[in-house]
Motif scaffolding. Structure first.
Motif, PDB file in Angstrom:
ATOM      1  N   CYS A 162     -22.644  29.576  56.883  1.00 36.13           N
ATOM      2  CA  CYS A 162     -22.477  28.159  56.553  1.00 36.13           C
ATOM      3  C   CYS A 162     -21.466  28.056  55.422  1.00 36.13           C
ATOM      4  O   CYS A 162     -21.614  28.725  54.390  1.00 36.13           O
ATOM      5  CB  CYS A 162     -23.818  27.563  56.146  1.00 36.13           C
ATOM      6  SG  CYS A 162     -23.734  25.815  55.666  1.00 36.13           S
ATOM      7  N   TRP A 180     -19.473  26.461  52.266  1.00 40.99           N
ATOM      8  CA  TRP A 180     -19.706  25.570  51.117  1.00 40.99           C
ATOM      9  C   TRP A 180     -18.467  25.594  50.249  1.00 40.99           C
ATOM     10  O   TRP A 180     -17.862  26.655  50.029  1.00 40.99           O
ATOM     11  CB  TRP A 180     -20.930  26.031  50.325  1.00 40.99           C
ATOM     12  CG  TRP A 180     -21.246  25.151  49.137  1.00 40.99           C
ATOM     13  CD1 TRP A 180     -21.931  23.984  49.138  1.00 40.99           C
ATOM     14  CD2 TRP A 180     -20.877  25.399  47.775  1.00 40.99           C
ATOM     15  NE1 TRP A 180     -22.029  23.467  47.867  1.00 40.99           N
ATOM     16  CE2 TRP A 180     -21.388  24.319  46.999  1.00 40.99           C
ATOM     17  CE3 TRP A 180     -20.171  26.405  47.121  1.00 40.99           C
ATOM     18  CZ2 TRP A 180     -21.204  24.237  45.621  1.00 40.99           C
ATOM     19  CZ3 TRP A 180     -19.977  26.326  45.747  1.00 40.99           C
ATOM     20  CH2 TRP A 180     -20.503  25.243  45.004  1.00 40.99           C
ATOM     21  N   SER A 194     -16.466  23.594  46.680  1.00 40.21           N
ATOM     22  CA  SER A 194     -16.507  22.670  45.543  1.00 40.21           C
ATOM     23  C   SER A 194     -15.199  22.806  44.790  1.00 40.21           C
ATOM     24  O   SER A 194     -14.929  23.846  44.173  1.00 40.21           O
ATOM     25  CB  SER A 194     -17.686  22.991  44.627  1.00 40.21           C
ATOM     26  OG  SER A 194     -17.711  22.108  43.523  1.00 40.21           O
ATOM     27  N   LEU A 230     -22.017  31.144  53.199  1.00 39.55           N
ATOM     28  CA  LEU A 230     -23.407  31.519  52.972  1.00 39.55           C
ATOM     29  C   LEU A 230     -23.918  32.226  54.221  1.00 39.55           C
ATOM     30  O   LEU A 230     -24.036  31.629  55.285  1.00 39.55           O
ATOM     31  CB  LEU A 230     -24.253  30.287  52.662  1.00 39.55           C
ATOM     32  CG  LEU A 230     -25.746  30.533  52.431  1.00 39.55           C
ATOM     33  CD1 LEU A 230     -25.974  31.469  51.247  1.00 39.55           C
ATOM     34  CD2 LEU A 230     -26.474  29.214  52.212  1.00 39.55           C
ATOM     35  N   VAL A 249     -32.426  25.743  51.202  1.00 44.24           N
ATOM     36  CA  VAL A 249     -31.098  25.678  50.597  1.00 44.24           C
ATOM     37  C   VAL A 249     -30.834  24.241  50.177  1.00 44.24           C
ATOM     38  O   VAL A 249     -31.002  23.312  50.979  1.00 44.24           O
ATOM     39  CB  VAL A 249     -30.003  26.146  51.568  1.00 44.24           C
ATOM     40  CG1 VAL A 249     -28.619  25.970  50.943  1.00 44.24           C
ATOM     41  CG2 VAL A 249     -30.223  27.592  51.976  1.00 44.24           C
ATOM     42  N   ALA A 268     -27.771  22.077  48.887  1.00 43.82           N
ATOM     43  CA  ALA A 268     -26.325  22.075  48.700  1.00 43.82           C
ATOM     44  C   ALA A 268     -25.876  20.710  48.188  1.00 43.82           C
ATOM     45  O   ALA A 268     -26.189  19.673  48.792  1.00 43.82           O
ATOM     46  CB  ALA A 268     -25.621  22.405  50.004  1.00 43.82           C
ATOM     47  N   HIS A 269     -25.147  20.706  47.089  1.00 40.66           N
ATOM     48  CA  HIS A 269     -24.588  19.486  46.504  1.00 40.66           C
ATOM     49  C   HIS A 269     -23.116  19.716  46.193  1.00 40.66           C
ATOM     50  O   HIS A 269     -22.571  20.797  46.449  1.00 40.66           O
ATOM     51  CB  HIS A 269     -25.373  19.092  45.250  1.00 40.66           C
ATOM     52  CG  HIS A 269     -26.832  18.863  45.515  1.00 40.66           C
ATOM     53  ND1 HIS A 269     -27.301  17.747  46.159  1.00 40.66           N
ATOM     54  CD2 HIS A 269     -27.928  19.632  45.244  1.00 40.66           C
ATOM     55  CE1 HIS A 269     -28.616  17.817  46.270  1.00 40.66           C
ATOM     56  NE2 HIS A 269     -29.028  18.955  45.714  1.00 40.66           N
ATOM     57  N   THR A 313     -23.167  22.265  43.106  1.00 36.69           N
ATOM     58  CA  THR A 313     -24.207  23.287  43.021  1.00 36.69           C
ATOM     59  C   THR A 313     -24.699  23.675  44.412  1.00 36.69           C
ATOM     60  O   THR A 313     -24.693  22.870  45.342  1.00 36.69           O
ATOM     61  CB  THR A 313     -25.410  22.819  42.188  1.00 36.69           C
ATOM     62  OG1 THR A 313     -26.018  21.693  42.836  1.00 36.69           O
ATOM     63  CG2 THR A 313     -24.995  22.469  40.769  1.00 36.69           C
ATOM     64  N   LEU A 314     -25.116  24.913  44.522  1.00 37.50           N
ATOM     65  CA  LEU A 314     -25.726  25.439  45.739  1.00 37.50           C
ATOM     66  C   LEU A 314     -26.906  26.289  45.292  1.00 37.50           C
ATOM     67  O   LEU A 314     -26.736  27.258  44.547  1.00 37.50           O
ATOM     68  CB  LEU A 314     -24.715  26.290  46.519  1.00 37.50           C
ATOM     69  CG  LEU A 314     -25.227  26.974  47.787  1.00 37.50           C
ATOM     70  CD1 LEU A 314     -25.544  25.950  48.866  1.00 37.50           C
ATOM     71  CD2 LEU A 314     -24.203  27.995  48.300  1.00 37.50           C
ATOM     72  N   THR A 315     -28.123  25.923  45.731  1.00 39.25           N
ATOM     73  CA  THR A 315     -29.324  26.616  45.279  1.00 39.25           C
ATOM     74  C   THR A 315     -30.077  27.195  46.460  1.00 39.25           C
ATOM     75  O   THR A 315     -30.384  26.484  47.423  1.00 39.25           O
ATOM     76  CB  THR A 315     -30.251  25.659  44.497  1.00 39.25           C
ATOM     77  OG1 THR A 315     -29.517  25.067  43.411  1.00 39.25           O
ATOM     78  CG2 THR A 315     -31.447  26.419  43.944  1.00 39.25           C
ATOM     79  N   ARG A 360     -28.618  30.544  42.261  1.00 37.40           N
ATOM     80  CA  ARG A 360     -27.969  29.232  42.113  1.00 37.40           C
ATOM     81  C   ARG A 360     -26.483  29.404  41.790  1.00 37.40           C
ATOM     82  O   ARG A 360     -26.101  30.241  40.978  1.00 37.40           O
ATOM     83  CB  ARG A 360     -28.656  28.454  40.985  1.00 37.40           C
ATOM     84  CG  ARG A 360     -28.098  27.060  40.703  1.00 37.40           C
ATOM     85  CD  ARG A 360     -28.927  26.389  39.620  1.00 37.40           C
ATOM     86  NE  ARG A 360     -28.362  25.131  39.167  1.00 37.40           N
ATOM     87  CZ  ARG A 360     -28.594  23.964  39.745  1.00 37.40           C
ATOM     88  NH1 ARG A 360     -29.389  23.911  40.807  1.00 37.40           N
ATOM     89  NH2 ARG A 360     -28.065  22.844  39.278  1.00 37.40           N
TER      90      ARG A 360
END
Length: 580
Positions: free
Chosen positions: A8, A10, A12, A19, A57, A59-60, A63-65, A82
């Motif tokens: 996946c 991600w 920013s 991921l 998970v 996801a913002h 941030t990715l937690t 994180r």
């Protein structure tokens, strides 16, 4: 398991990553890869890995937690990994709490640096404030190239990248020793005692901070046309397959390869049965003895059992001692004495039975007068993703080159090449084994190894051809993969051929002069053989997409189209020589 690993994406700002399960892979800045990956790992007292399971998970934008847990091998961790992104900085935080006491050799974050940084200038800040100027090793480093790391800064691909480590003392090892496409920065230092105990409720907190800035607008990783130039390189290597270690009954088979490599643990009650079954293949044997430390005389019995059999070469390895898993002077001398006592004249080879790592680290223990140098390859030692498997191919080329250099002109024998380890070479406790003198339980890897679902995959045929192209260089006299049949084999336990059998058959059919060359990108490969009458080429594509490849030989220019994860056989008549 499917061949391709699900991932996946991600992103920013300038940062992006893939991921893959619990792994933060292919971390890039402005589209340029800066790290192969960052992940949290849990290793038990035998260096086995307890997988981190991702429960959720979040996801913002910045941030990715990952909410993670581990339950295997007696572990009981709960926590988060994180990612926090800023314009020029990416922080990865790991916070794991152990519910129960746990003995571990390593728990925390590991950072993988990509192989293209080889030779890049490297600035190391140590915990005491000292600064060291060095570089990422070009040749595969036998030992840790950097110790006591607080931060690293390097230049590569038009970027200045730095990583700062907090929560423990870190150090680096060259994972290309295991054909991983990476240098690994990890904690805790290996010169500290292990395993170490984590108490119930104890937390592991670590942070890796990555910073990057452009130093050039042009990437040094620009794509080039997919073209490979093959050149002559001596005789084509002999192609072998490993002896089956699965339980009886053995299926009736027509030989696919031109030799069978059999490893005989002389401390096992059924080594004679394993030898008999390997010899029943009807092709010559490559015999590797694992010595019984409790019964030194067993080697004479083992060598004596070779009488009357077609044996190409023989080696002996320690299982315990300072020279564990290598052929030191003592093991070779004992083997030669046993051969002399039994009156057998067989080529004596030696090296490492576990990984290139041991050959690289223990070369000083191995005699210089061997008839050949042996090494094995297991790409899925540290991680199990298909990306790891594919990326190992370019590293296999490095291992082959360095082994040929270490051999100093002696023939090199590579194999068996297996997907997963045949045994745990770093286990700190006793390993399981057969209890019977026959093969109703199997032997060897049936007890100490692991099978992989990709052993039956259609794509493994292309991977095997690519592996041959990577390993088949001047100085390499033989190559062997997998097992004859069974869960680690090229055929099923019933004897039905699997896709890898097609690849082995195609390779074994090649004869004459080796044609070898470099891959343009590690994804498309070619190898061939030239006789008086024709040139035969095998080309493989490990990419997810169809690829065009131009193969150049001394007499031909051959464009081919390769479907994803496939291989082709191309036969071309050689031009007739002018009799004048």
């Amino acid at each position: 398991m499917t061949w391709y690993t699900e991932s996946c994406a991600w992103a920013s700002g300038p940062w992006s990553l893939a991921l893959r399960g619990d792994e933060l892979a292919d971390i890039a800045f402005d589209g340029r890869t800066v790290l192969r990956s960052i992940r949290a790992v849990v290793r038990d007292r035998n260096w086995d890995t307890a997988p981190l399971l991702v429960d959720r998970v979040a996801a913002h934008d910045t941030t990715l937690t990952l909410h993670v847990r581990s339950d295997a091998l007696g572990s009981s961790f709960r926590g988060v990994v994180r990612v926090e992104a800023r314009a020029g900085r990416l922080d990865v935080l790991c916070d794991l709490e152990s519910e129960h006491p746990f003995s571990t050799n390593r728990t925390g974050l590991v950072v993988l640096h990509p192989p293209h940084v080889a030779g890049a200038p490297l600035r190391v800040a140590h915990a005491d404030g000292r600064i060291e100027q060095t570089e990422f090793p070009r040749a595969i480093s036998p030992h840790q190239p950097v110790l006591d790391i607080a931060s690293l800064t390097w230049l590569a691909d038009g970027l200045e990248v730095s990583t700062t480590f907090d929560g423990d003392v870190f150090e680096m090892e060259d994972q290309r020793n295991w054909t991983d496409a990476s240098y690994k920065t990890y904690s805790r230092p290996l010169d500290l005692p292990f395993p170490y105990d984590l108490a119930a409720g104890e937390r592991v907190r670590q942070t890796v901070s990555v910073r990057a800035r452009r130093t050039s607008e042009t990437s040094t990783m620009d794509a080039t046309p997919a073209r490979t130039a093959l050149q002559g390189g001596g005789a084509f290597p002999q192609i072998g397959v490993g002896a089956a270690s699965a339980p009886d009954p053995a299926p009736a088979l027509t030989p696919t390869a031109s030799s069978v490599l059999v490893e005989l643990d002389l401390a096992s009650p059924n080594w004679r049965a394993a030898l008999d079954r390997a010899a029943a293949s009807g092709v010559p044997l490559d015999v590797r003895f694992v010595l019984d430390a409790e019964s030194p005389g067993a080697l004479v019995d083992g060598v004596g059992a070779l009488a009357g059999r077609d044996v190409l070469r023989v080696a002996a390895f320690h299982q315990v001692s300072d020279a564990r898993h290598v052929s030191d002077r003592e093991a070779v001398a004992d083997l030669r004495a046993a051969l002399a006592e039994t009156g057998l004249d067989v080529a004596v080879v030696g090296g490492s039975r576990s990984h290139f790592t041991e050959l690289n680290r223990e070369r000083h223990r191995i005699p210089n007068d061997l008839d050949g140098v042996a090494v094995t390859i297991t790409p899925l030692f540290h991680a199990l993703g298909t990306e790891q498997l594919v990326e190992s191919l370019a590293m296999q080329r490095l291992v082959a080159r360095q082994t040929v250099d270490l051999a100093g002109g002696a023939p090199v024998h590579i194999g068996p090449v297996t997907l997963r380890p045949r045994f745990n070479d770093v286990a700190t406790g006793p390993q399981p084994g057969p209890t019977r003198p026959d093969l109703t339980e199997g032997y060897g890897a049936e007890f100490t190894g692991a099978a992989d679902e990709r052993q039956t995959a259609p794509e493994l045929a292309a991977w095997t051809i690519a592996s041959a192209a990577a390993l088949g260089i001047p100085g390499v006299a033989s190559l062997a993969w997998f097992e004859e049949w069974g869960p680690r084999g090229i055929r099923s336990s019933a004897g039905d051929p699997l896709p890898a059998a097609d690849a082995i058959a195609a390779l074994a059919a090649l004869d004459g002069e080796l044609l070898w060359g470099d891959s343009p990108d590690g994804l498309v490969w070619a190898i061939g053989a030239r006789t008086n009458g024709e040139t035969v080429l095998l080309a493989a594509n490990l990419d997810r997409h169809e690829r065009e490849l131009t193969i150049e030989t001394p007499e031909h220019v051959v464009p081919v189209t390769l479907a994803p994860a496939s291989f082709l056989r191309i036969t071309i008549p050689n031009p007739e020589e002018d009799p004048s």
